[in-house]
Design a protein around this motif. Structure first.
Motif, PDB file in Angstrom:
ATOM      1  N   GLY A 121      11.693  -0.108   5.342  1.00 13.56           N
ATOM      2  CA  GLY A 121      10.388  -0.342   5.967  1.00 13.56           C
ATOM      3  C   GLY A 121      10.496  -0.174   7.474  1.00 13.56           C
ATOM      4  N   THR A 122       9.524  -0.693   8.196  1.00 16.68           N
ATOM      5  CA  THR A 122       9.543  -0.508   9.654  1.00 16.68           C
ATOM      6  C   THR A 122      10.768  -1.163  10.294  1.00 16.68           C
ATOM      7  N   HIS A 123      11.204  -2.297   9.732  1.00 16.36           N
ATOM      8  CA  HIS A 123      12.353  -2.991  10.333  1.00 16.36           C
ATOM      9  C   HIS A 123      13.606  -2.119  10.319  1.00 16.36           C
TER      10      HIS A 123
ATOM     11  N   GLY B 291      11.472  -6.517   4.602  1.00 16.25           N
ATOM     12  CA  GLY B 291      10.026  -6.571   4.807  1.00 16.25           C
ATOM     13  C   GLY B 291       9.395  -7.529   3.797  1.00 16.25           C
ATOM     14  N   ASP B 292       8.135  -7.893   4.025  1.00 14.96           N
ATOM     15  CA  ASP B 292       7.457  -8.769   3.068  1.00 14.96           C
ATOM     16  C   ASP B 292       7.237  -8.042   1.738  1.00 14.96           C
ATOM     17  N   GLY B 293       7.075  -6.724   1.803  1.00 14.01           N
ATOM     18  CA  GLY B 293       6.966  -5.932   0.571  1.00 14.01           C
ATOM     19  C   GLY B 293       8.314  -5.864  -0.143  1.00 14.01           C
ATOM     20  N   ASP B 294       9.351  -5.527   0.587  1.00 13.72           N
ATOM     21  CA  ASP B 294      10.710  -5.424   0.019  1.00 13.72           C
ATOM     22  C   ASP B 294      11.097  -6.695  -0.727  1.00 13.72           C
ATOM     23  N   PHE B 295      10.900  -7.819  -0.017  1.00 13.27           N
ATOM     24  CA  PHE B 295      11.358  -9.109  -0.525  1.00 13.27           C
ATOM     25  C   PHE B 295      10.791  -9.384  -1.912  1.00 13.27           C
TER      26      PHE B 295
ATOM     27  N   ASN C  93       2.327  -8.761   6.570  1.00 14.22           N
ATOM     28  CA  ASN C  93       1.280  -8.785   5.529  1.00 14.22           C
ATOM     29  C   ASN C  93       0.854  -7.388   5.085  1.00 14.22           C
ATOM     30  N   SER C  94       1.781  -6.477   5.126  1.00 12.22           N
ATOM     31  CA  SER C  94       1.425  -5.110   4.713  1.00 12.22           C
ATOM     32  C   SER C  94       2.661  -4.274   4.415  1.00 12.22           C
ATOM     33  N   LEU C  95       2.396  -3.139   3.788  1.00 11.24           N
ATOM     34  CA  LEU C  95       3.411  -2.091   3.637  1.00 11.24           C
ATOM     35  C   LEU C  95       3.232  -1.218   4.884  1.00 11.24           C
ATOM     36  N   ARG C  96       3.687  -1.754   6.013  1.00 11.00           N
ATOM     37  CA  ARG C  96       3.283  -1.247   7.320  1.00 11.00           C
ATOM     38  C   ARG C  96       3.669   0.209   7.545  1.00 11.00           C
ATOM     39  N   ILE C  97       4.847   0.572   7.083  1.00 11.61           N
ATOM     40  CA  ILE C  97       5.301   1.950   7.354  1.00 11.61           C
ATOM     41  C   ILE C  97       4.435   2.959   6.588  1.00 11.61           C
TER      42      ILE C  97
HETATM   43  C1  LIG Z   1      10.915   0.963  -4.883  1.00 14.09           C
HETATM   44  C2  LIG Z   1      10.177   1.670  -3.813  1.00 14.09           C
HETATM   45  N1  LIG Z   1       8.855   1.848  -3.919  1.00 14.09           N
HETATM   46  C3  LIG Z   1       8.164   2.443  -2.916  1.00 14.09           C
HETATM   47  C4  LIG Z   1       8.814   2.899  -1.795  1.00 14.09           C
HETATM   48  C5  LIG Z   1       8.026   3.563  -0.656  1.00 14.09           C
HETATM   49  N2  LIG Z   1       8.057   2.654   0.510  1.00 14.09           N
HETATM   50  C6  LIG Z   1       8.974   2.768   1.503  1.00 14.09           C
HETATM   51  S1  LIG Z   1       8.831   1.580   2.648  1.00 14.09           S
HETATM   52  C7  LIG Z   1       7.498   0.910   1.893  1.00 14.09           C
HETATM   53  C8  LIG Z   1       6.800  -0.283   2.463  1.00 14.09           C
HETATM   54  C9  LIG Z   1       7.713  -1.405   2.768  1.00 14.09           C
HETATM   55  O1  LIG Z   1       6.922  -2.524   3.097  1.00 14.09           O
HETATM   56  P1  LIG Z   1       7.593  -3.774   3.744  1.00 14.09           P
HETATM   57  O2  LIG Z   1       8.793  -4.162   2.996  1.00 14.09           O
HETATM   58  O3  LIG Z   1       6.577  -4.851   3.909  1.00 14.09           O
HETATM   59  O4  LIG Z   1       8.070  -3.220   5.157  1.00 14.09           O
HETATM   60  P2  LIG Z   1       7.167  -2.806   6.411  1.00 14.09           P
HETATM   61  O5  LIG Z   1       7.077  -1.322   6.434  1.00 14.09           O
HETATM   62  O6  LIG Z   1       5.852  -3.476   6.267  1.00 14.09           O
HETATM   63  O7  LIG Z   1       7.917  -3.315   7.587  1.00 14.09           O
HETATM   64  C10 LIG Z   1       7.177   1.612   0.725  1.00 14.09           C
HETATM   65  C11 LIG Z   1       6.045   1.272  -0.167  1.00 14.09           C
HETATM   66  C12 LIG Z   1      10.212   2.734  -1.753  1.00 14.09           C
HETATM   67  N3  LIG Z   1      10.958   3.163  -0.733  1.00 14.09           N
HETATM   68  N4  LIG Z   1      10.863   2.089  -2.747  1.00 14.09           N
END
Ligand SMILES: Cc1ncc(C[n+]2csc(CCOP(=O)(O)OP(=O)(O)O)c2C)c(N)n1
Ligand SMILES: [Mg+2]
Length: 537
Positions: A378-380, A429-433, A458-462
């Motif tokens: 993600g962005t981090h 990221g909050d999505g990753d976690f 609060n988002s899938l920011r990247i």
């Molecule tokens: C299993 C999987 N699904 C989808 C993706 C595509 N993807 C890459 S980063 C990302 C968003 C990550 O969100 P978050 O963890 O919140 O990090 P942020 O970008 O918000 O910092 C997605 C959907 C991926 N890399 N791996």
């Protein structure tokens, strides 16, 4: 049962013990039960992961952190399918894993009965080798073969599929003795003649550059590399996975080369006359930092070799064979390189609340001391990549080639078990976690000193950034999140939520002193994206 026979499952455990395996990451199920029964009596610790994806990622994190191999096991059908993500991740980055799946008995295979699926075909394209085992003798010899390949030939996951009845069958005990006798050095030793042509090129180079990759880590050759570079005054760039093989604050280190490369590294890459590529792939991302210099390429894996001189072999051996070369004076060349900065110019002196993510990352890194930093996706990931000065091999870990969300938490479990003296800081990221958070249970059970830093926007920011850039608007990227600290508490893990400058560093320092699992939910500025690489601007 005769006294001189041994159950296949027990023989496999004996082989694991012989090769010094300390941890096996897995999750049980019907088809793998004989192996679990055999492990019961062994010194090897089985780590019960809460999902097989976690088992494969943990084995991978263990391998990367120890520069050794990892082992994961699962049952057939659904268990094996859950392993797939972690195995593909390891395959992408050539991480050495032994992957064992149980399967339905031989006479039921291919009949579409309960949990029957063609596991071998699923694993073939995501492993360097997948063995479809038909007999106990074949299984035992294949496992031995797998260890030899990973030790001496090639890195990556190797899969062995064992029907349950094969695991239960008996073999003559002498097969184990014959294995002991077999154990030799399978490595094709390189000799001076193999490196002579490359060495001559290097001796005549006026503007040499070393590009070091993860192969230097796997070969445990980091000290040898630094010594070689110092003696011959050759600047060293690294690939992304090679970061840390030379401390990035070393006077000869120019930083990472390629797509996200430093100005110093990409200047050196574009202007060098001879490049010595050690234990790396010349991927399209690395090539973005390289001009038309001659390349001497050394790698254990013959399949990736490219350039004018190709040498298949071990990095340590190569450095040893060529240590006495006579190189040209490079002082002028080095001074030209270092006109260009080798660190990234990232502004972090913000006072905003909620905290900017780049400042949050800087505070984590400033507090981290000797910890291992392990990234998710993600962005981090980009902020850590740009802000961290990596000083030792295997201290920045990430799933570079495949980048699955969810690598962070289980990967950190493996890295922590490989390196219990140091904390592991998992930056997610909050999505990753939310893709692998069930492994909090594993972390609690083992009481591992893992600090989880959630960069919570609060988002899938990247993805939001890509959508806005390409389509003008974003869609389906906002996350309605739970209270992450309460969630950790329900797994008996303490934590806190922070959102302002100065508080992140304090929270990480506090957690480091506790030497226990801890979760820090960092609420960051949701508006902040990441800087684009130069080539995409
Ligand atoms: C299993 C999987 N699904 C989808 C993706 C595509 N993807 C890459 S980063 C990302 C968003 C990550 O969100 P978050 O963890 O919140 O990090 P942020 O970008 O918000 O910092 C997605 C959907 C991926 N890399 N791996
Ligand atoms: Mg996010």
């Amino acid at each position: 049962m005769e006294s001189n026979t041994l159950r296949c499952a027990d023989a496999l455990v004996k082989i694991f013990e012989k090769y010094g395996v300390k941890f096996i990451f897995g999750h049980p199920g019907e088809q793998i039960l004989p192996l679990y029964d055999a492990l019961r009596e062994s010194e090897i610790k089985h780590v019960l992961m809460r999902h097989e994806q976690g088992a494969a990622h943990a084995a991978d994190g263990f391998a990367r952190a120890s520069a050794d191999m990892g082992v994961c096991i699962s049952t057939g059908g659904p268990g094996a399918m859950n392993l797939v993500m972690g195995v593909a991740t390891a395959y992408s980055d050539s991480v050495p894993l032994i992957v064992i799946t149980g399967d339905v008995p031989l006479n039921l295979k291919g009949k579409k009965g309960f949990q029957d699926i063609d596991i071998h075909s699923v694993f073939k394209p995501i492993t360097i080798k997948s063995f479809e085992i038909q007999s106990p003798e074949e299984g035992i010899l294949s496992l031995k073969n797998a260890f030899e390949i990973l030790k001496y030939r090639r890195k990556g996951p190797i899969h062995l599929n064992f029907p349950k009845d094969v695991l239960e069958s008996f073999v003559d005990e002498s097969i184990i003795e014959s294995i002991e006798n077999l154990s030799g050095n399978f490595h094709d030793q390189i000799v001076y003649n193999d490196v002579k042509e490359g060495v001559e090129l290097l001796e005549n180079a006026k503007k040499p550059l070393i590009i070091a990759g993860a192969g230097v880590v796997w070969s445990h050759a980091s000290d040898n590399l630094v010594k070689f570079a110092e003696e011959h005054e050759i600047p060293v760039a690294t690939t992304y996975p090679g970061r840390g093989v030379i401390s990035e604050d070393h006077p000869l280190a120019v930083g990472m080369i390629g797509l996200r490369g430093t100005e110093a590294a990409n200047f050196a890459g574009k202007n060098a006359d001879v490049i010595l590529a050690l234990g790396c792939r010349l991927s399209e991302r690395t090539l973005m930092g390289i001009g038309d210099s001659k390349i001497i390429h050394i790698n254990l894996d013959e399949g990736v070799l490219d350039g004018e001189v190709k040498i298949q072999g071990d990095i340590k051996q190569f450095l040893d064979l060529s240590k006495n070369i006579k190189t040209e004076n490079t002082a002028n060349w080095i001074s030209k390189i270092f006109i260009h900065p080798k660190y990234y110019d990232i502004k972090t002196d913000f006072v905003n609340i909620p905290i900017k993510p780049q400042l949050a990352i800087k505070e984590i890194l400033d507090a981290s001391e000797d910890s291992i930093i392990l990234n998710d996706a993600g962005t981090h990931t980009t902020w850590v990549t740009l802000l961290m000065t990596v000083k030792k091999p295997s201290t920045l870990l990430f799933s570079g080639g495949f980048g699955p969300m969810g690598y962070g938490i289980p990967g950190a479990i493996g890295a922590s078990l490989a390196n219990l003296e140091n904390n592991v800081i998992a930056v997610v990221g909050d999505g990753d976690f939310q893709m692998t958070l069930q492994e909090l249970a594993t972390i609690y059970e083992l009481n591992l000193p893992i600090i989880i830093c959630i960069i919570n926007n609060n988002s899938l920011r990247i993805i939001q950034q890509w959508q806005e850039m390409i389509y003008g608007e974003s869609y389906q990227v906002k996350l309605e999140n739970p209270d992450f600290v309460k969630l950790a508490n329900s797994y008996h893990i303490k934590g806190e939520c922070v959102n302002s400058p100065g508080k992140v560093i304090m929270a990480v320092q506090k957690a480091l002193k506790m030497n226990k699992p801890y979760l820090i939910d960092i609420e960051v500025d949701e508006e902040e994206g990441i800087p684009l690489p130069e080539v995409l601007k």
